[in-house]
Write a protein that holds these residues in place. Structure first.
Motif, mmCIF file in Angstrom:
data_model
loop_
_atom_site.group_PDB
_atom_site.id
_atom_site.type_symbol
_atom_site.label_atom_id
_atom_site.label_comp_id
_atom_site.label_asym_id
_atom_site.label_seq_id
_atom_site.Cartn_x
_atom_site.Cartn_y
_atom_site.Cartn_z
ATOM 1 N N LYS A 171 25.913 0.562 0.891
ATOM 2 C CA LYS A 171 25.439 -0.707 1.430
ATOM 3 C C LYS A 171 24.924 -1.606 0.302
ATOM 4 O O LYS A 171 25.186 -2.819 0.277
ATOM 5 N N GLU A 172 24.195 -1.008 -0.637
ATOM 6 C CA GLU A 172 23.684 -1.781 -1.773
ATOM 7 C C GLU A 172 24.818 -2.285 -2.658
ATOM 8 O O GLU A 172 24.797 -3.436 -3.121
ATOM 9 N N ARG A 229 23.356 4.418 2.129
ATOM 10 C CA ARG A 229 22.504 3.381 1.565
ATOM 11 C C ARG A 229 23.063 2.860 0.251
ATOM 12 O O ARG A 229 23.074 1.649 -0.011
ATOM 13 N N GLN A 273 22.816 9.985 4.379
ATOM 14 C CA GLN A 273 22.002 8.774 4.484
ATOM 15 C C GLN A 273 21.875 8.073 3.129
ATOM 16 O O GLN A 273 21.961 6.846 3.035
#
Length: 673
Positions: A629-630, A626, A622
């Motif tokens: 994605k950033e 994340r 996870q």
């Protein structure tokens, strides 16, 4: 296996004793320090040894094809030609069929043809048909781009990227004949030099790719030039012994076609040893007023346009004064940097001591500013603070982590000299008894405001919530794993933030062992955002003394970041939707810069930073998702900005912000369009 710089024997497939063929070698090479060339060697039947450099990517991936003749033996690998300590894991060595080897080589070469524009391919020697007519050469050239090791061989870089061919000269002169209103340049020879130095300078002027009718040469003691177009004359002070690059004035004319309102142009330069060999390139950032305050980073390589009789500097001190005078007279849009080596200076003209600026500096220093000498010849500017100091709200997010939180708050309270201070600790669900007890103690003894934040970790949202409750005009975002080193750290940062146009100020941060952790952030070099000068010893001046000199940068880390509360709120704070954990500080700085504010980093505000101790690293699926994605958001939101960092130079490596030479400089040559 570990390697300390020695050749490591490798097993060679038995088939090579009977016939020649393609060897495929695969593995990982991870260096704990800057890596030299990774090399493979073998011996042939005649007893001769052969060597070949193997490209290794930034992630340490080694996947290479080598053609070995029949009878090759004694295969060995050198992980680093510079003796770096490496962890080497060779996972595969096998002979590959001609068809498979052809496919693998094409599969490596083809993507680079799509990734690089036509001019960059041409400069690298990758003609459009090379993959078809000479695949081995194309494979070798692409391998050099793939190799992540720093490029330090300056003479090789010059041969590839800074040598004018006869055809280049012809194209330059052809363009100049088509351009109207070429600038008239007056070259002022200054300083002292022997006959050899004088002849060296004059010879370089004679070889300029520029119409002689538009160049005036003034020697020491000569009368000033008279012209009907005095305002259009550009002036350049040339110390005797220096050489002007053949295309230098072409670049000036080209720049003025792009930005006709420019009144001051500077370029890059390098040095000449006693034999005339070039070395030590000074690849400079775009206009950086704060950097110029501390050192004459521009040197002699600059031209300016002036109404009436010009003030021509005669030595390095007056040269520095001249640039400071111009910096106060001109707007930033009237100053242009050409990222090209336009000048070659003799060693003796590159004095690294700018302390001499302190004498007679009243005319070029703003009212209230005082100067003092700093290490490595830097001239430190002390900006004035108002009698009524603005209140600073220091925001410290935390979740447990008492071992670092306590030294952070204790050092902040006991060592910070700045008096008008508010400390807000954002408690993100701490549940350890000792942490909760210390927070209660800090609230009672130090007046620290402890504000509960009972939501999942979101660094941006936590800081935004804190700023909403802060009472200070200025906001200092501070990590809970930092420690104050110098009592004046906050005064230094506030004094910069109160300068006109400055919106964000960052500090110099150190690891616990004293090495530099953060010297400001590069945006673009390194992939997205990365720290300058990470890993340097505390007293290392860094590239062109930039690790020890205040300067303007694209971004600084929020581990210690000072900004105006009004600006923070007007920009919407940190992006808690797209950047809950990473890059939010960089994004904030870029948005501040986009709005016209300057970001300043100062080495005279010093703190320890143990880097993400309380939160830890991203390890779960996870967390990794994340993080990706950033990163994707940053690359999309700031796609154009990531291609050029004004505080870096396009001739330097964009693989990492270490100021090493680029394998593929991102400088467009106008005559090759």
């Amino acid at each position: 296996m570990h390697s300390d710089g020695h050749w490591q024997p490798l097993a060679l497939p038995d088939s090579f004793s009977l016939r020649s063929g393609w060897l495929f070698i695969q593995g990982k090479v991870n260096a704990r320090q800057p890596r030299g060339a990774t090399r493979l060697r073998w011996q042939c039947r005649q007893g001769r040894w052969y060597e070949q450099t193997l490209p290794v990517t930034r992630r340490g991936t080694l996947q290479e094809l080598i053609y070995l003749p029949m009878g090759a033996c004694q295969l060995a690998l050198l992980p680093s030609s510079e003796g770096a300590d490496c962890l080497v894991e060779i996972t595969q060595t096998r002979q590959m069929s001609p068809i498979e080897s052809l496919w693998r080589r094409l599969r490596r070469v083809w993507p680079f043809y799509g990734r690089l524009n036509a001019q960059k391919r041409k400069r690298l020697g990758l003609s459009w048909h090379l993959w078809f007519t000479n695949l081995p050469l194309a494979y070798e050239l692409v391998g050099k781009l793939r190799d992540d090791r720093p490029l330090h061989a300056y003479e090789h870089w010059l041969a590839s990227f800074d040598t004018l061919q006869p055809g280049d000269r012809q194209m330059i002169m052809h363009l100049l004949t088509r351009w109207d209103n070429l600038p008239h340049v007056c070259l002022h020879l200054v300083g002292e030099g022997d006959t050899t130095a004088r002849q060296r300078t004059l010879a370089s002027i004679e070889t300029l790719c520029y119409p002689a009718s538009h160049v005036t040469l003034l020697k020491p003691g000569a009368d000033k030039p008279e012209s009907e177009h005095t305002a259009e004359i550009w002036h350049w002070a040339i110390p005797l012994g220096a050489e002007i690059a053949p295309a230098a004035l072409f670049w000036v004319a080209h720049q003025l076609r792009l930005t006709p309102d420019t009144k001051w142009i500077y370029g890059d330069h390098d040095l000449l040893d006693d034999s005339g060999k070039r070395h030590s390139p000074h690849f400079k950032p775009d206009w950086n007023e704060t950097l110029l305050h501390g050192q004459n980073y521009i040197g002699w390589c600059a031209l300016w346009r002036e109404q009436g009789e010009p003030l021509v500097p005669a030595d390095r001190v007056s040269c520095h004064h001249q640039w400071l005078r111009l910096s106060r007279q001109l707007d930033a849009v009237q100053i242009a940097h050409i990222p090209v080596l336009m000048m070659h200076l003799p060693n003796q003209d590159q004095d690294q001591d700018d302390h001499c600026l302190i004498a007679n500096a009243n005319q070029v220093v703003p009212s209230g500013v005082t100067l003092s000498p700093a290490p490595h010849g830097i001239c430190r500017w002390h900006w004035p603070l108002p009698a009524q100091l603005p209140r600073v709200s220091v925001v410290i997010p935390t979740r447990n982590g008492l071992a670092h939180l306590k030294p952070c708050i204790d050092s902040l309270v006991r060592q910070t000299r700045y008096p008008n201070l508010e400390i807000l600790v954002m408690d993100n669900q701490s549940d350890e008894a000792d942490t909760l007890a210390y927070l209660a103690h800090a609230a009672q003894e130090y007046g620290v405001r402890v504000i509960p934040y009972d939501h999942p970790f979101n660094y941006s949202a936590i800081n935004n919530a804190a700023v909403g409750q802060a009472s200070g005009e200025l906001i200092c975002l501070l990590n809970n794993d930092t420690e104050v080193m110098s009592p004046s750290w906050l005064e230094e940062m506030v004094s910069h933030l109160l300068r006109p146009g400055v919106g964000v100020v960052g500090a110099k941060l150190y690891f616990g062992d004293g090495r530099v952790q953060h010297g400001g952030d590069a945006v673009g070099p390194g992939g997205c955002a990365d720290h300058f000068h990470a890993g340097l010893t505390a007293d290392d001046p860094g590239y062109q003394r930039r690790a020890v000199c205040a300067q303007e940068l694209s971004a600084v880390t929020a581990a210690c970041l000072l900004t105006h509360r009004k600006l923070f709120l007007s920009l919407g704070g940190l992006d808690d939707l797209n950047l809950p954990v990473a890059f939010n500080d960089v994004d904030y700085c870029l948005r501040a810069g986009e709005a016209g504010w300057r970001i300043v980093w100062t080495p005279f505000a010093e703190l320890y930073h143990h880097e993400s101790v309380s939160r830890g690293k991203d390890v779960t699926p996870q967390q990794l998702a994340r993080a990706q994605k950033e990163l994707h958001y940053m690359k999309k939101r700031w796609a154009k900005r990531l291609k050029h960092d004004p505080a870096y130079n396009p001739n330097l490596s964009y693989d990492r912000p270490d100021f090493s030479l680029s394998h593929a400089p991102n400088v467009v040559l106008p005559w090759m369009k």
